[in-house]
Write an enzyme that holds these catalytic residues in place. Sequence first.
Site, mmCIF file in Angstrom:
data_model
loop_
_atom_site.group_PDB
_atom_site.id
_atom_site.type_symbol
_atom_site.label_atom_id
_atom_site.label_comp_id
_atom_site.label_asym_id
_atom_site.label_seq_id
_atom_site.Cartn_x
_atom_site.Cartn_y
_atom_site.Cartn_z
ATOM 1 N N ILE A 73 0.860 -1.178 0.000
ATOM 2 C CA ILE A 73 0.000 0.000 0.000
ATOM 3 C C ILE A 73 0.900 1.233 0.000
ATOM 4 O O ILE A 73 1.031 1.924 1.017
ATOM 5 C CB ILE A 73 -0.968 0.011 1.210
ATOM 6 C CG1 ILE A 73 -1.703 -1.331 1.342
ATOM 7 C CG2 ILE A 73 -1.978 1.151 1.065
ATOM 8 C CD1 ILE A 73 -2.545 -1.452 2.610
ATOM 9 N N PRO A 74 1.552 1.506 -1.141
ATOM 10 C CA PRO A 74 2.367 2.720 -1.206
ATOM 11 C C PRO A 74 1.462 3.936 -1.039
ATOM 12 O O PRO A 74 0.363 3.982 -1.600
ATOM 13 C CB PRO A 74 3.008 2.661 -2.589
ATOM 14 C CG PRO A 74 2.145 1.741 -3.387
ATOM 15 C CD PRO A 74 1.529 0.785 -2.417
ATOM 16 N N HIS A 75 1.914 4.887 -0.234
ATOM 17 C CA HIS A 75 1.098 6.068 0.031
ATOM 18 C C HIS A 75 2.000 7.243 0.347
ATOM 19 O O HIS A 75 3.142 7.073 0.766
ATOM 20 C CB HIS A 75 0.114 5.813 1.174
ATOM 21 C CG HIS A 75 0.771 5.377 2.442
ATOM 22 N ND1 HIS A 75 1.171 4.071 2.659
ATOM 23 C CD2 HIS A 75 1.117 6.062 3.547
ATOM 24 C CE1 HIS A 75 1.718 3.974 3.858
ATOM 25 N NE2 HIS A 75 1.714 5.176 4.421
ATOM 26 N N ALA A 76 1.459 8.425 0.114
ATOM 27 C CA ALA A 76 2.225 9.643 0.377
ATOM 28 C C ALA A 76 1.280 10.828 0.411
ATOM 29 O O ALA A 76 0.193 10.797 -0.162
ATOM 30 C CB ALA A 76 3.276 9.854 -0.713
#
Length: 155
Positions: free
Chosen positions: A65-68
Amino acid sequence: MVDIDGFLTPERIVLGLRCASKRQLFQELADAASGITGIDAAVILAALNQREKLGTTGIGEGIAIPHARVKDLAQLVGLFARMAVPVDYDALDDAPVDLVFLLLAPEEANNAQLKALARIARLLRDPEICARLRTEQDPAQVYELLTGRRAGGTA
């Protein structure tokens, strides 16, 4: 509660994404998100890489779950991708990743981002849903699995 259909649309489902590395995956995600948001892909890529330096977003079981948080982003933006071939991701369990849920949030969206991440993680902890996400060929069905809603309609 944050509903996934508030930041994911049927058009943001990518099945069979081909990437040779995590680096290439992040570039592909940034490019796709740039097309959705109008924000430069380099800005999104930098935000993803900066977040990843804090610790892997590969949560295990083939899921990431890449997030930024992204400057000038107006609202939460999600994108789901299933890899054609699992990619090495430096996940917590060292398993390669084949299910990827990208979440981008405005810089000031602390609470909304945390609620959205929790909702996504809870959904992707369900082995039955993940098994179906890995085999379903119809993006509309994948959207329905992720949101509980039919593409173009309601549940």
